[in-house]
Design an enzyme around this catalytic site. Structure first.
Site, mmCIF file in Angstrom:
data_model
loop_
_atom_site.group_PDB
_atom_site.id
_atom_site.type_symbol
_atom_site.label_atom_id
_atom_site.label_comp_id
_atom_site.label_asym_id
_atom_site.label_seq_id
_atom_site.Cartn_x
_atom_site.Cartn_y
_atom_site.Cartn_z
ATOM 1 N N ASP A 167 22.054 50.822 115.469
ATOM 2 C CA ASP A 167 21.486 49.390 114.853
ATOM 3 C C ASP A 167 22.070 48.215 115.800
ATOM 4 O O ASP A 167 22.305 48.363 116.886
ATOM 5 C CB ASP A 167 21.847 49.406 113.416
ATOM 6 C CG ASP A 167 20.896 48.866 112.539
ATOM 7 O OD1 ASP A 167 20.697 47.385 112.916
ATOM 8 O OD2 ASP A 167 20.289 49.375 111.511
ATOM 9 N N HIS A 216 21.665 42.827 110.657
ATOM 10 C CA HIS A 216 20.841 43.649 110.204
ATOM 11 C C HIS A 216 21.795 44.761 109.943
ATOM 12 O O HIS A 216 21.793 45.560 109.026
ATOM 13 C CB HIS A 216 19.772 44.068 111.360
ATOM 14 C CG HIS A 216 18.890 44.998 110.728
ATOM 15 N ND1 HIS A 216 18.874 46.275 111.179
ATOM 16 C CD2 HIS A 216 17.674 45.019 110.189
ATOM 17 C CE1 HIS A 216 17.544 46.916 110.673
ATOM 18 N NE2 HIS A 216 16.923 46.178 110.054
ATOM 19 N N SER A 527 13.843 49.195 106.956
ATOM 20 C CA SER A 527 14.970 49.130 107.416
ATOM 21 C C SER A 527 16.234 49.413 106.193
ATOM 22 O O SER A 527 17.131 50.003 106.400
ATOM 23 C CB SER A 527 15.524 47.957 108.047
ATOM 24 O OG SER A 527 15.026 47.860 109.378
#
Ligand SMILES: *[C@@H]1O[C@H](CO)[C@@H](O)[C@H](O)[C@H]1NC(C)=O
Ligand SMILES: *[C@@H]1O[C@H](CO)[C@@H](O)[C@H](O)[C@H]1NC(C)=O
Ligand SMILES: *[C@@H]1O[C@H](CO)[C@@H](O)[C@H](O)[C@H]1NC(C)=O
Ligand SMILES: *[C@@H]1O[C@H](CO)[C@@H](O)[C@H](O)[C@H]1NC(C)=O
Length: 890
Positions: A167, A216, A527
């Site tokens: 990620d 994220h 996600s």
């Protein structure tokens, strides 16, 4: 995921630009190919398989072969994971040199390098503290929906299981994520493959510190690993598992396949039990390099969870890679039960704050009087026509408009023509949702609030509205709560693989964000659903024991124990299509404790040309006592995947019908003693349907024993994929039909035209793909060719796929000789105006694809797209288009 910065309901029409009206003049006359120029990933045989290898390594053997052929190259990466992937990522000085590799002994495959945009959550809301109304009211509701709470009550938290997250990195200093990095910490390891400055276009600068840039990856990590004891009283699914952070995004930009592969293989070397990737890009094919490697890792006995994508608005046949990898678990998103909305304060009359459907406050400072256009609160077409001359200057008001008849954009355009700078649109009964009106400050309010404002206005009350900018938001029951998120990508893959696999909560999820971004936040996206499944897998391995065999079987166990999800909250509406929910919402408690084992979990009926109507699955009683079983067919909604009357996929939400297949089962009720298994044969018959809409039938065969309910999931197409037109030959998107050759002036060329290739004087091919194609070819042909005639297969390629021109061996099409290739691409996604430019361009140069100059003369360009499941050697399996005459006068 590759995505636009969407509101809750994305719309491609928000700019007011209608399809079919996009002017050709807006097209940039440069090539926009979907892969990175000059970069290739070459897979080589392991040494034992290479003849005459002398004492070189497999890599040296490859490089020596290239040098022998005078190919100038740089090595970007070497991969050396025996059994998974041995090869290298290369940059060639001249892309055409890739052709030199084809016949090199020991080379197994050459694949282009794809780019993946950085994941953008569909929603991103920092929260200030537990009292912030943006915090979903029941922060553990996702655990209750999926049985995770019951496992936590048993003391299962993923202890001893290693999860690697690929990620944007991870803020390991976060107190809820262990507050440190390295051995002994929750985040026990990792690697930064790229560095802060990497954009996907430049040189990566790896280092050992995978600190998050962007936030994220920290949110993803908290869904797995947030420790209890935080102010929100929320925890990760498997917070005693150890985490490795593999950072593949810089602070900005995208990432390429070669780096994802590197990270995947590193995770395997670091002995992670589970690899999770909340990233990807829609392409509809399972053939990209990272998809292939991810799938091999899954098949070798590791668990790989990958986001299905946030492109639900784009409709069917739009799955993401690397989630398309055949053996990986591709994860869809389910909406949590509440949605945070904003409020406007009302002054001048007695009325509470008015809720409007926006995640963030409308940017309106101060107080505004209101202006109402019609006294009639049932007016069907408020502001659908230009407003009358008598309308005053609306610039100082918030204009109140009723929903209906024309688009929101039309209404906004009409009131904006009179100076309006803000509007509230009241609902007409169609439902309280997000509306997309571009940058104009406007939002939907509920019908009753709108009617109140209209009455007060005409009663002469001095109503003033204000829009607090930092008063948090209110929790409104999410109209889609408990349903598959509208943004969740629809499958299946172009070649009809079962994607997505399974769903998990991903809409409105509270988790950790980097400390410098406020420590906690709410985000939405597949996600967020993906790490939920990774954490669930850790609970499963902890409960059942770590083993390659269990890991290989976990997708089936998750799928057969999943919970079916409806398509709406309306009674009688069908279940959501399997193409969006996969096998359903994960229930990890049932996956661990059910005492029936069902294999396989997916039955693929394929398309009508390859119809597989008979399937066998096994039901095994793994319990200690005899069990009586009852089998029932439970159809899901049939997805009308192509918009009737067009060649284009239906946009999301994809319409459903209740037409369903018929299933005959060899056994419907039976008893199995402890340990006994029974094979069940299921015979499927498709209903009569409109093949032109490419209906995808799907559903479940439920296997029930007392309160234990499981299912196998099936998927079938009521049409032949070979009948699906690929090349768009309509004016659906542009103001004139495509394909087209754009001339120096950017206009569609109609008469024969000569080009000097000086300055702007060159032709550009403009095309659109209505469906993915295994092979896209552009060839130069004689100007007198006619597109009729019989097959002459000479010159068509066979064998492993490649994405660059082969050395030309002559060849013909429609009995007319092709002179040479200009471009060839393999496994290309369809175009989608919501996600990319919506079209492809290829700037023609006076050279063949291999760099050799084209002699001056009169030619045409032949564009061919192979239909899915088509035969490379059969002319009729291609869509073909022949250009007007192009004169080359270089
Ligand atoms: C936190 O959650 C636990 C378990 O759900 C509950 O017993 C406790 O009351 C909660 N504490 C607060 C402060 O909400
Ligand atoms: C903030 O929102 C609450 C609830 O909607 C409302 O009662 C309060 O008046 C608002 N405060 C401000 C400063 O707007
Ligand atoms: C569909 O059938 C063809 C021909 O048997 C087979 O090659 C292909 O793999 C099948 N597709 C899927 C998704 O199973
Ligand atoms: C390049 O391609 C053209 C057209 O196919 C062919 O005639 C020519 O021989 C090729 N050149 C080389 C160096 O292979």
């Amino acid at each position: 995921m590759k995505s636009l910065a969407w509101a809750l309901v994305p719309s491609v029409l928000s700019t007011g630009l209608a399809l079919g009206a996009v002017p050709l003049s807006s097209v940039k006359r440069v090539s926009n190919q979907p892969t990175v120029a000059n970069k290739f990933i070459v897979e080589v045989d392991t040494l034992a398989n290479i003849p005459n290898k002398r004492d070189l390594s497999a890599h040296e053997f490859l490089y020596e072969s290239l040098r022998k052929r005078d190919v100038a190259f740089e090595v970007d990466k070497e991969y050396d994971s025996q059994g998974l992937f041995v090869g290298a990522a290369l940059t060639l000085n001249n892309a055409n040199d890739a052709a030199a590799l084809i016949n090199t002994p020991g080379i197994k495959a050459i694949r282009p390098v794809r780019k993946f945009a950085r994941p953008v959550p569909v929603k991103n809301q920092p929260v200030k503290g537990p009292k912030d109304p943006n915090v979903p009211p029941d922060t553990q509701s996702t655990h209750i929906l999926t049985g995770v709470d019951k496992l936590h009550n048993q003391g299962l938290f993923g202890k001893g299981i290693k999860i690697g997250s690929i990620d944007s990195g991870l803020d390991y200093n976060h107190p809820s994520l262990g507050g440190g990095f390295g051995a002994g910490h929750k985040v026990s390891g990792g690697w930064d493959f790229v560095g802060d400055d990497y954009t996907g276009e430049n040189e990566p600068k790896p280092d050992a510190d995978p600190m998050d840039c962007g936030g994220h990856g920290t949110h993803v990590a908290g869904i797995i690993g947030a420790d209890p004891g935080n102010e929100f009283n929320t925890t990760g699914v498997a917070y005693q598992a150890s985490l490795n952070a593999y950072r593949v995004f810089g602070c900005d930009g995208s990432v390429t396949d070669d780096i994802i592969i590197d990270a995947l293989l590193r995770g395997v070397r670091d002995q992670q039990d589970i690899l999770t990737l909340s990233l990807g890009g829609s392409d509809g094919w399972s053939e990209s390099s990272s998809s292939v490697v991810a799938s091999r890792i899954a098949a070798s006995g590791k668990i790989v969870t990958i986001a299905a994508g946030n492109e639900g608005a784009s409709g069917s046949w739009y799955t993401s890679s690397p989630g398309n990898g055949i053996d990986v678990i591709s994860v869809a998103s389910l909406d949590n039960t509440v949605v945070p909305l904003q409020t406007a304060n009302v002054a001048g009359v007695e009325h509470g704050p008015i809720i409007y459907f926006q995640t963030f406050p409308l940017k309106l400072a101060g107080s505004y009087p209101i202006y109402v256009l019609s006294k009639d609160t049932t007016i069907p077409n408020d502001a659908c026509d230009p407003l009358p001359e008598s309308t005053p200057d609306l610039s100082k008001y918030v204009v109140i408009v009723r929903r209906g008849t024309c688009t929101f954009v039309t209404k906004i355009n009409n009131i904006a023509a009179k100076g309006a700078k803000a509007a509230l649109i009241y609902d007409n009964g169609n439902g309280f949702t997000a509306v997309s009106v571009g940058d104009f400050p406007a939002a939907l309010i509920q019908a009753a609030d709108g009617e109140f404002l209209v009455q007060q206005f005409f009663a002469g009350a001095p109503v003033l509205l204000s829009f607090p900018q930092d008063n948090g938001s209110v929790s409104f029951p999410n109209p889609d709560g408990g349903l598959i998120s509208s943004f969740s990508t629809y499958g299946p893959t172009n070649d009809f693989y079962f994607k997505p696999s399974i769903a998990a909560p991903g809409g409105n999820i509270l988790s950790t964000v980097p400390l410098n971004q406020g420590a906690w936040g709410v985000k939405s996206g597949t996600s967020m659903a993906t790490p939920f499944v990774a954490g669930s897998a850790a609970l499963y391995l902890q409960a059942k024991g770590r083993s390659a065999a269990l890991s290989k079987g976990i997708r089936t166990v998750f799928e057969t124990n999943a919970q079916r999800v409806a398509s709406s909250h309306t009674d009688g509406d069908p279940l959501q299509t399997v193409t969006q929910q996969g096998a359903g919402l994960i229930n990890v408690y049932d996956a661990i404790y059910s005492t029936t084992l069902i294999t396989p979990g997916q039955l693929i009926l394929n398309d009508t040309a390859h119809f597989k109507g008979q399937h066998t699955f096994s039901v095994k009683n793994t319990g200690k006592t005899p069990k009586k079983y009852t089998l029932t067919h439970v159809p899901a909604g049939t997805a009308v995947t192509v918009e009737p009357g067009t060649i284009f996929p239906s946009k999301g939400r994809v319409p459903l019908t209740t037409a369903s297949v018929k299933v005959d089962l060899s056994h419907k009720t039976f008893t199995l003693s402890a340990g006994q298994a029974l094979p069940i044969t299921a015979r499927f018959t498709l209903p009569k349907g409109d093949a032109k809409t490419f209906p995808v039938y799907s559903g479940f065969i439920e296997i029930a024993s007392g309160s234990e309910k499981q299912h196998v999931t099936y998927l079938g197409l009521g049409a032949s994929l070979k009948d699906k037109q690929v090349l768009d030959n309509t004016d659906y998107f542009f103001d004139s039909p495509v394909p087209a050759i754009l001339n120096a002036a950017g206009e569609s060329q109609t008469a024969p035209t000569d080009y000097t290739f000086k300055g702007e004087d060159f032709p550009t091919l403009l095309y659109r793909l209505a469906f993915g194609t295994p092979s896209f070819r552009v060839d130069l042909v004689d100007s007198n060719i006619k597109l009729t005639g019989t097959l002459n297969p000479r010159g068509f390629f066979k064998g492993p796929w490649f994405s660059f021109p082969r050395p030309n061996k002559g060849g013909s099409f429609a009995k007319v000789k092709t002179i040479g290739p200009l471009s060839e691409l393999s496994f290309i996604p369809r175009h989608d105006e919501g996600q990319d430019t919506g079209y492809g361009t290829f700037a023609i140069t006076p050279t063949f694809a291999n760099g050799t100059g084209i002699p001056n003369g009169q030619y045409r360009v032949l564009v061919r797209t192979l239909r899915v499941t088509g035969d490379h050697t059969k002319e009729e399996d291609y869509d073909a288009w022949l250009s007007p005459i192009i004169g080359i006068k270089a």
